[in-house]
Scaffold this motif. Structure first.
Motif, PDB file in Angstrom:
ATOM      1  N   ALA A   1       0.895  -1.289   0.257  1.00 15.06           N
ATOM      2  CA  ALA A   1       0.005  -0.171  -0.187  1.00 15.06           C
ATOM      3  C   ALA A   1       0.979   0.952   0.273  1.00 15.06           C
ATOM      4  O   ALA A   1       0.140   1.802  -0.376  1.00 15.06           O
ATOM      5  CB  ALA A   1      -0.767  -0.157   1.422  1.00 15.06           C
ATOM      6  N   GLY A   2       2.142   1.188  -0.132  1.00 13.51           N
ATOM      7  CA  GLY A   2       3.131   2.172  -0.057  1.00 13.51           C
ATOM      8  C   GLY A   2       2.940   2.803   1.079  1.00 13.51           C
ATOM      9  O   GLY A   2       3.969   4.219   1.594  1.00 13.51           O
ATOM     10  N   LYS A   3       2.533   2.272   2.554  1.00 14.64           N
ATOM     11  CA  LYS A   3       2.890   2.945   3.961  1.00 14.64           C
ATOM     12  C   LYS A   3       4.287   2.104   4.428  1.00 14.64           C
ATOM     13  O   LYS A   3       4.481   0.933   4.174  1.00 14.64           O
ATOM     14  CB  LYS A   3       1.757   2.403   5.056  1.00 14.64           C
ATOM     15  CG  LYS A   3       2.163   3.083   6.010  1.00 14.64           C
ATOM     16  CD  LYS A   3       0.445   2.516   6.700  1.00 14.64           C
ATOM     17  CE  LYS A   3       0.360   2.608   8.006  1.00 14.64           C
ATOM     18  NZ  LYS A   3      -0.090   2.478   9.055  1.00 14.64           N
ATOM     19  N   LEU A   4       5.077   2.863   5.158  1.00 17.87           N
ATOM     20  CA  LEU A   4       6.637   2.622   6.306  1.00 17.87           C
ATOM     21  C   LEU A   4       5.805   1.304   7.008  1.00 17.87           C
ATOM     22  O   LEU A   4       5.000   1.922   7.980  1.00 17.87           O
ATOM     23  CB  LEU A   4       7.034   3.041   6.821  1.00 17.87           C
ATOM     24  CG  LEU A   4       8.772   3.836   6.575  1.00 17.87           C
ATOM     25  CD1 LEU A   4       9.445   3.360   5.800  1.00 17.87           C
ATOM     26  CD2 LEU A   4       8.830   4.939   7.275  1.00 17.87           C
ATOM     27  N   VAL A   5       6.569   0.676   6.998  1.00 17.04           N
ATOM     28  CA  VAL A   5       6.586  -0.304   7.774  1.00 17.04           C
ATOM     29  C   VAL A   5       6.997  -1.140   8.603  1.00 17.04           C
ATOM     30  O   VAL A   5       8.488  -1.303   8.336  1.00 17.04           O
ATOM     31  CB  VAL A   5       5.094  -1.925   7.571  1.00 17.04           C
ATOM     32  CG1 VAL A   5       3.607  -0.931   7.091  1.00 17.04           C
ATOM     33  CG2 VAL A   5       6.204  -2.472   6.547  1.00 17.04           C
ATOM     34  N   ARG A   6       7.362  -1.902   9.870  1.00 16.13           N
ATOM     35  CA  ARG A   6       8.538  -2.103  10.639  1.00 16.13           C
ATOM     36  C   ARG A   6       8.476  -3.781  10.121  1.00 16.13           C
ATOM     37  O   ARG A   6       7.477  -4.508   9.983  1.00 16.13           O
ATOM     38  CB  ARG A   6       8.624  -2.034  12.191  1.00 16.13           C
ATOM     39  CG  ARG A   6       8.564  -0.750  12.414  1.00 16.13           C
ATOM     40  CD  ARG A   6       8.471  -0.700  13.842  1.00 16.13           C
ATOM     41  NE  ARG A   6       7.661  -0.830  14.581  1.00 16.13           N
ATOM     42  CZ  ARG A   6       7.561  -1.240  15.787  1.00 16.13           C
ATOM     43  NH1 ARG A   6       8.413  -1.353  16.620  1.00 16.13           N
ATOM     44  NH2 ARG A   6       6.478  -2.202  16.003  1.00 16.13           N
ATOM     45  N   TYR A   7       9.810  -4.103   9.538  1.00 16.86           N
ATOM     46  CA  TYR A   7       9.653  -5.445   9.630  1.00 16.86           C
ATOM     47  C   TYR A   7      10.362  -6.595  10.556  1.00 16.86           C
ATOM     48  O   TYR A   7      12.024  -5.396  11.233  1.00 16.86           O
ATOM     49  CB  TYR A   7      10.172  -6.285   8.306  1.00 16.86           C
ATOM     50  CG  TYR A   7      10.952  -5.491   7.712  1.00 16.86           C
ATOM     51  CD1 TYR A   7      12.348  -6.585   7.025  1.00 16.86           C
ATOM     52  CD2 TYR A   7      11.402  -4.410   6.692  1.00 16.86           C
ATOM     53  CE1 TYR A   7      13.446  -6.184   6.770  1.00 16.86           C
ATOM     54  CE2 TYR A   7      12.513  -4.575   6.208  1.00 16.86           C
ATOM     55  CZ  TYR A   7      13.796  -4.742   6.737  1.00 16.86           C
ATOM     56  OH  TYR A   7      14.923  -5.047   5.939  1.00 16.86           O
TER      57      TYR A   7
END
Length: 106
Positions: free
Chosen positions: A91-97
């Motif tokens: 979705a283009g959202k910055l997420v932690r992994y």
């Protein structure tokens, strides 16, 4: 202000200090000081005067902030401490992994 790798509600592992090896939930984060309060970690004795809420007064044990460099996020899949990275999802959202399992963290 620096972006931190821990957020309120995360389960973390303490990797340094007298509470090394302890796991707990992050209760509060202070980004400007780079510290966090973790449930059951860095307990201090606070002396209180008698008040309306606490008519007896006395000594209260409570958590004190700990530096975030001493905390590692627990991998959601394996439950072991892991480093984290940031990337954009579909979705283009910055997420932690998790760098250990390569899985997204909530």
């Amino acid at each position: 202000m620096k972006r931190l790798h821990v957020r309120r509600g995360d389960t973390v592992y303490v990797n340094a200090g007298s509470y090394r090896g302890t796991k707990g939930k992050v209760l509060q984060v202070f980004p400007e000081k780079e510290r966090a309060i973790v449930e059951g970690v860095n307990m201090v004795a606070k002396h209180t005067k008698p008040s309306a809420q606490n008519p007896q007064g006395g000594i209260i044990r409570k958590e004190a902030p700990i530096h975030v460099s001493n905390l590692m996020l627990l991998d959601p899949e394996t439950g072991k401490p892991t480093r984290i990275g940031r990337r954009r999802n579909e979705a283009g959202k910055l997420v932690r992994y998790s760098k250990k399992s390569n899985k997204e963290i909530k």
